[in-house]
Design an enzyme around this catalytic site. Structure first.
Site, mmCIF file in Angstrom:
data_model
loop_
_atom_site.group_PDB
_atom_site.id
_atom_site.type_symbol
_atom_site.label_atom_id
_atom_site.label_comp_id
_atom_site.label_asym_id
_atom_site.label_seq_id
_atom_site.Cartn_x
_atom_site.Cartn_y
_atom_site.Cartn_z
ATOM 1 N N TYR A 37 0.842 -1.201 0.000
ATOM 2 C CA TYR A 37 0.000 0.000 0.000
ATOM 3 C C TYR A 37 0.879 1.254 0.000
ATOM 4 C CZ TYR A 37 -3.271 3.501 1.787
ATOM 5 O OH TYR A 37 -4.020 4.629 1.962
ATOM 6 N N ASP A 38 1.888 1.248 0.865
ATOM 7 C CA ASP A 38 2.774 2.413 0.940
ATOM 8 C C ASP A 38 3.504 2.631 -0.380
ATOM 9 O OD1 ASP A 38 2.056 3.105 3.503
ATOM 10 O OD2 ASP A 38 3.592 1.858 4.442
ATOM 11 N N SER A 83 -2.848 12.629 10.091
ATOM 12 C CA SER A 83 -2.093 11.410 9.850
ATOM 13 C C SER A 83 -0.612 11.768 9.903
ATOM 14 C CB SER A 83 -2.511 10.886 8.492
ATOM 15 O OG SER A 83 -1.861 9.694 8.243
ATOM 16 N N LEU A 84 0.237 10.833 9.559
ATOM 17 C CA LEU A 84 1.682 11.103 9.583
ATOM 18 C C LEU A 84 2.275 10.832 8.208
ATOM 19 C CD1 LEU A 84 2.833 9.234 12.812
ATOM 20 C CD2 LEU A 84 2.923 11.681 12.430
ATOM 21 N N GLU A 114 9.172 7.427 19.448
ATOM 22 C CA GLU A 114 8.217 6.514 20.095
ATOM 23 C C GLU A 114 7.928 5.343 19.166
ATOM 24 O OE1 GLU A 114 4.582 8.671 20.434
ATOM 25 O OE2 GLU A 114 5.460 10.178 21.749
ATOM 26 N N LYS A 116 5.702 3.174 16.825
ATOM 27 C CA LYS A 116 4.487 3.407 16.051
ATOM 28 C C LYS A 116 3.626 2.163 16.202
ATOM 29 C CE LYS A 116 2.799 4.795 11.502
ATOM 30 N NZ LYS A 116 1.563 4.099 11.646
ATOM 31 N N ASP A 118 0.690 -0.478 15.794
ATOM 32 C CA ASP A 118 -0.130 -0.907 14.673
ATOM 33 C C ASP A 118 -1.526 -1.263 15.165
ATOM 34 O OD1 ASP A 118 -0.769 -1.519 12.132
ATOM 35 O OD2 ASP A 118 0.204 -3.476 12.104
ATOM 36 N N ARG A 137 -10.969 7.902 14.448
ATOM 37 C CA ARG A 137 -10.450 9.017 13.665
ATOM 38 C C ARG A 137 -11.441 9.475 12.590
ATOM 39 N NH1 ARG A 137 -4.755 8.767 10.810
ATOM 40 N NH2 ARG A 137 -5.835 7.356 9.406
ATOM 41 N N TYR A 229 -0.774 8.194 23.578
ATOM 42 C CA TYR A 229 0.503 8.875 23.340
ATOM 43 C C TYR A 229 0.362 10.313 22.856
ATOM 44 C CZ TYR A 229 -1.013 7.382 18.786
ATOM 45 O OH TYR A 229 -1.788 7.155 17.687
ATOM 46 N N LYS A 317 9.082 3.653 8.861
ATOM 47 C CA LYS A 317 8.465 2.331 8.967
ATOM 48 C C LYS A 317 9.465 1.211 8.708
ATOM 49 C CE LYS A 317 4.120 1.850 7.818
ATOM 50 N NZ LYS A 317 2.772 1.954 7.252
ATOM 51 N N CYS A 411 -13.540 -33.897 -4.207
ATOM 52 C CA CYS A 411 -13.155 -33.763 -2.806
ATOM 53 C C CYS A 411 -11.981 -34.703 -2.518
ATOM 54 C CB CYS A 411 -14.334 -34.104 -1.906
ATOM 55 S SG CYS A 411 -13.873 -34.239 -0.164
ATOM 56 N N CYS A 414 -13.423 -37.647 -0.153
ATOM 57 C CA CYS A 414 -14.466 -38.618 -0.501
ATOM 58 C C CYS A 414 -14.734 -38.692 -2.002
ATOM 59 C CB CYS A 414 -15.763 -38.280 0.241
ATOM 60 S SG CYS A 414 -16.572 -36.809 -0.378
ATOM 61 N N CYS A 429 -17.274 -29.325 -0.923
ATOM 62 C CA CYS A 429 -17.663 -30.704 -1.152
ATOM 63 C C CYS A 429 -19.121 -30.804 -0.713
ATOM 64 C CB CYS A 429 -16.784 -31.636 -0.321
ATOM 65 S SG CYS A 429 -17.500 -33.280 -0.157
ATOM 66 N N CYS A 434 -19.628 -36.908 3.730
ATOM 67 C CA CYS A 434 -18.175 -36.902 3.547
ATOM 68 C C CYS A 434 -17.513 -37.127 4.914
ATOM 69 C CB CYS A 434 -17.738 -35.559 2.962
ATOM 70 S SG CYS A 434 -15.965 -35.271 2.976
HETATM 71 S S1 IVH Z 1 1.292 10.803 16.473
HETATM 72 C C1 IVH Z 1 -0.542 14.413 14.116
HETATM 73 N N1 IVH Z 1 2.366 8.680 17.578
HETATM 74 O O1 IVH Z 1 -0.144 6.216 13.082
HETATM 75 C C2 IVH Z 1 0.099 13.101 14.230
HETATM 76 N N2 IVH Z 1 0.760 8.355 15.869
HETATM 77 O O2 IVH Z 1 0.203 6.567 10.226
HETATM 78 C C3 IVH Z 1 -0.520 12.295 15.268
HETATM 79 N N3 IVH Z 1 0.231 6.027 15.404
HETATM 80 O O3 IVH Z 1 -2.722 8.550 12.680
HETATM 81 C C4 IVH Z 1 -0.020 10.934 15.329
HETATM 82 N N4 IVH Z 1 1.588 5.158 16.902
HETATM 83 O O4 IVH Z 1 -3.031 6.621 14.396
HETATM 84 C C5 IVH Z 1 1.500 9.139 16.657
HETATM 85 N N5 IVH Z 1 3.360 6.902 18.692
HETATM 86 C C6 IVH Z 1 2.497 7.349 17.781
HETATM 87 C C7 IVH Z 1 1.719 6.499 16.970
HETATM 88 C C8 IVH Z 1 0.858 7.045 16.013
HETATM 89 C C9 IVH Z 1 0.689 4.896 15.964
HETATM 90 C C10 IVH Z 1 -0.767 6.072 14.319
HETATM 91 C C11 IVH Z 1 -1.755 7.189 14.416
HETATM 92 C C12 IVH Z 1 -1.560 7.994 13.162
HETATM 93 C C13 IVH Z 1 -1.003 6.953 12.242
HETATM 94 C C14 IVH Z 1 -0.273 7.554 11.090
#
Ligand code: IVH
Length: 746
Positions: A37-38, A83-84, A114, A116, A118, A137, A229, A317, A411, A414, A429, A434
């Site tokens: 995706y990225d 988002s980031l 920090e 990230k 998932d 969100r 966080y 990432k 199958c 069977c 099947c 079976c």
């Molecule tokens: S800070 C304005 N810190 O990752 C930015 N986000 O891909 C606020 N996420 O939308 C986000 N760990 O849902 C922040 N330590 C962390 C995070 C984190 C996971 C998520 C978050 C964000 C998404 C972006």
């Protein structure tokens, strides 16, 4: 690339990304990994940057994904949730710092690094220290209100531990991620597998699917966790920097990141990122990267942001761990509903800390789509670090003898010719007898969440079928002690006899099962599409098997779905219909009006009788009502009960005198009727499951954790935090003896 080609590719990428956004954010069932995706997003970003003149119209690059669903109230964030920006390259990571260093004229900027997480993003609002709201969100501006579901998270305190010196602010939005531990993810998926339901690919999707359940009771059965966080709106201000804020979050008693690194300059930051990559596998939550943020809130304001992401933070990432290995064979397993599942038998390979020798290939279409062949070298990845998946074939290593895979047309157990039901991807099947299916069904019939016939699974089920003692699960109820005691679990040459003591134990469990409530039986029959949750929903609407078999409620649900699809087919506002001529659209209008009014009428009737909930109208075209049981399951149940197998099962149940009932017509005089009950500690006369079934049969609910809405807590020896919570909220607490007494009140 010519301008025409670039324009075409931009359109293609936008469409693909929009589709994957929908799959990931709304349905929590992505088809591709985050990495793929990225890569798509990166390609689009590059193309849009190179040729801005070609990139007209709205781009998915400018917005965050949208997770909002029907059935939830929406709530506007006081401060939008952004988002980031993310990257997989060290160079781009360093460039992020260079921009800031230039802006502020210094290299030694203070950052916080920090993990990230998932999971799925939420914003919690605490007012004067009390938890009041949780919102997803959504589209960044407004999200779905999931407060009731978030209240089931036991590690989340309803009140902040504030002090006189540092009182809680009037209002604060605290941001974080909801997640599931790997252990909980595996437990739930195993249950779903037993129920023949689609498996979730990774904990993140399952957590997302869970938080979007409309019934908090179901959410309480899955142990969601949370980690916080981030700060959104806050009045008055409580901190000047991220490190201060994280310390405060901890002090308030909220779960927060296991570790963070306050650093200066980009070299130290990069070192922290590398260290995090080594440590992260030991964390309770899945992590897919490191987030680096400017520590100072004042500097953040100066750094600014785009509409989508701030300039003061970046996510680096980690690439998913992958390995390349050979497919030695493809085997096909037959499940209890007859579904054929292909599995790749791999040359064992080390991946993310464990040896992988098998990977699911899902179904026939998936093999064809990826053109996976025996003898191919494939790249395997641990999606969400859990289930190994085959990502792609390395075509460069394909040898010419390698032939396309022929999915079996019979199958493998069977030899009956397989079928594909219209609209399904699964190959099945169809043989009712079976032996492979029968063994799996018997195994499932006896499983804990179904009839809980302890000791009957595995080899015993297999032998009962093999030796012809059981030709369908209900035959268990006519088994004699002698026959079962004589069962040979070994071979003819080396017999291993089951024995009388074991046989008696199982027959007692079988006898007890006759009293189990309707939901457990509905599950036990292994009806396609009916898992534990659906079985409970169906049982809450009907009082007996016969009522389910000829259910007018389920027929209404199917009809509502049909009317809605007809309405949609004729709707003037869908994308396909907008492309049609005015005349054609005018011709469709009467049908649209007709189906719309029929759907409205039926939907309103169902809502008025409490059989459906009004749907939020934000996902056009608006659907009026959300049924308690989905149309796919409703159809499947009706068709199962009218099939040869279903009719036979009903007859046998009658002959055997087994008539499971549900709480629908429960005795309203019972002290448990309509009450929410929580169990904690251990009990000597009843098992947890038995106690829960009794409550449900008397019209009560069993919740997994104590909240203000709990009516009663039943506590045995060893009770812990739930008991403390109950005391805190002043909820009635009783012991086992009192519980047993109340059960008899009619
Ligand atoms: S800070 C304005 N810190 O990752 C930015 N986000 O891909 C606020 N996420 O939308 C986000 N760990 O849902 C922040 N330590 C962390 C995070 C984190 C996971 C998520 C978050 C964000 C998404 C972006």
């Amino acid at each position: 690339m010519s301008p025409a080609e670039a324009k075409k590719r931009i359109a293609e990428l936008r469409e693909q990304i929009a589709r994957h956004d929908e799959l990931y954010y709304r349905r929590a069932q992505p088809e591709i990994g985050d990495f793929e995706y990225d890569i798509l997003k990166h390609e689009l970003a590059e193309l849009e940057k190179q040729s801005p003149s070609l990139a007209v119209g709205t781009s998915p690059m400018e917005r965050v994904g949208d997770d909002r669903l029907e059935g939830f109230a929406t709530y506007r964030h006081r401060q939008p949730m952004q988002s980031l920006d993310n990257t997989y390259s060290e160079e781009e990571y360093r460039a992020f710092h260079q921009r800031l260093a230039k802006l502020f004229g210094r290299e030694d900027l203070a950052y916080v690094v920090e993990p990230k997480i998932d999971g799925l993003a939420v914003s919690l609002t605490y007012e004067n220290g009390r938890f009041v709201r949780a919102v997803t969100r959504g589209n960044g501006e407004e999200g779905d209100d999931v407060t009731a579901n978030v209240r089931t998270i036991h590690t989340l305190p309803p009140e902040l531990k504030a002090t006189k010196l540092q009182p809680a602010p009037g209002a604060i939005e605290i941001r974080g991620e909801i997640y599931l531990t790997t252990a909980e993810f595996q437990r739930i998926n195993q249950e779903r597998e037993e129920a023949g339901e689609a498996l979730y690919a990774n904990p993140r999707n399952l957590a997302a699917g869970t938080i979007k359940q409309l019934d908090p009771r179901l959410v309480a059965q899955r142990k969601l966790e949370i980690v916080l966080y981030g700060i959104g709106y806050c009045e008055p201000a409580v901190a000047d920097s991220q490190s201060e804020f994280l310390a405060l979050v901890k002090q308030w008693g909220l779960p927060t990141v296991e570790k963070f690194w306050p650093v200066r300059g980009i070299d130290e930051a990069w070192k922290a990122v590398r260290e995090l990559d080594k440590l992260r596998h030991a964390f309770a939550y899945g992590t897919d990267g490191a987030v680096t943020k400017l520590d100072s809130f004042a500097l953040r304001r100066d750094a600014g942001s785009t509409s989508k992401a701030p300039h003061w933070a970046i996510a680096y990432k980690f690439e998913p761990e992958r390995a390349e290995t050979r497919i030695n064979a493809i085997t096909v397993q037959v499940g209890r509903t007859g579904v054929l599942t292909p599995v790749a038998e791999l040359e064992p390979v080390l991946l993310a800390g464990s040896t992988v020798a098998r990977a699911t290939l899902h179904n026939r279409d998936e093999i064809a789509r990826k053109d996976i062949r025996v003898g191919d070298y494939v790249r395997v990845e641990k999606a969400g670090e859990v289930i190994p998946a085959v990502i792609e074939v390395n075509l460069q290593r394909r040898v010419s003898e390698c032939r396309p895979y022929q999915f079996p047309d019979k199958c493998p157990e069977c030899s009956t010719a397989v079928i594909q039901i219209e609209g399904e991807v699964a190959i099945r099947c169809p043989n009712l007898y079976c032996p492979a299916q029968l063994t799996r069904r018997l195994d499932f019939f006896a499983s804990k969440s179904a009839l809980n016939l302890e000791g009957l699974g595995g080899i015993i089920a297999e032998k009962l079928v093999e030796r012809g003692l059981v030709a369908e699960p209900l035959d268990l109820f006519t088994l004699s002690t002698d026959k079962l005691a004589d069962l040979n679990l070994g071979s003819d040459v080396e017999p291993r006899i089951f024995g009388e003591k074991n046989a008696r134990k199982i027959l007692e469990a079988i006898e007890r099962a006759k009293q189990l409530p309707l939901a457990r039986w509905l599950l036990a029959f292994a009806i396609p599409e009916v898992g534990e949750e659906t079985a409970h929903d169906i049982a809450s609407l009907h009082s007996s098997l016969k009522e389910v078999a000829s259910s007018s409620i389920l027929r209404d649900y199917v009809e509502l779905d049909q009317l809605n699809s007809e309405m949609l087919r004729n709707s003037p506002t869908t994308k396909e219909n907008k492309a049609k001529s005015i005349e054609e659209r005018n011709r469709m209008r009467p049908d649209y009006e007709k189906y719309k009014s029929l759907a409205d009428a039926l939907g309103n009737r169902l809502i008025a009788s409490g059989l459906a909930k009004p749907a939020a109208s934000k996902n056009p075209p608006p659907r009026n009502a959300v049924a308690t049981v989905g149309p796919v399951a409703s159809r499947s149940v009706l068709s199962w009960f009218s099939s040869e197998r279903g009719v036979r099962v009903l007859e046998r149940m009658d002959e055997l005198g087994i008539a499971p009932t549900s709480s629908k017509h429960a005795n309203t005089a019972s002290p448990f009727f309509g009450k929410s009950v929580v169990f904690t500690g251990t009990f000597s006369t009843l098992s947890r499951n038995e106690a829960q079934d009794k409550i449900r049969a008397l019209g009560g609910n069993v919740a997994g954790s104590v909240s203000r809405k709990t009516d009663l807590v039943v506590a045995g020896p060893g009770a812990g935090t739930k008991l403390n919570d109950a005391r805190k909220y002043g909820i009635s607490i009783i012991d086992e003896a009192e519980f047993l007494r109340l059960l008899t009140v009619r």
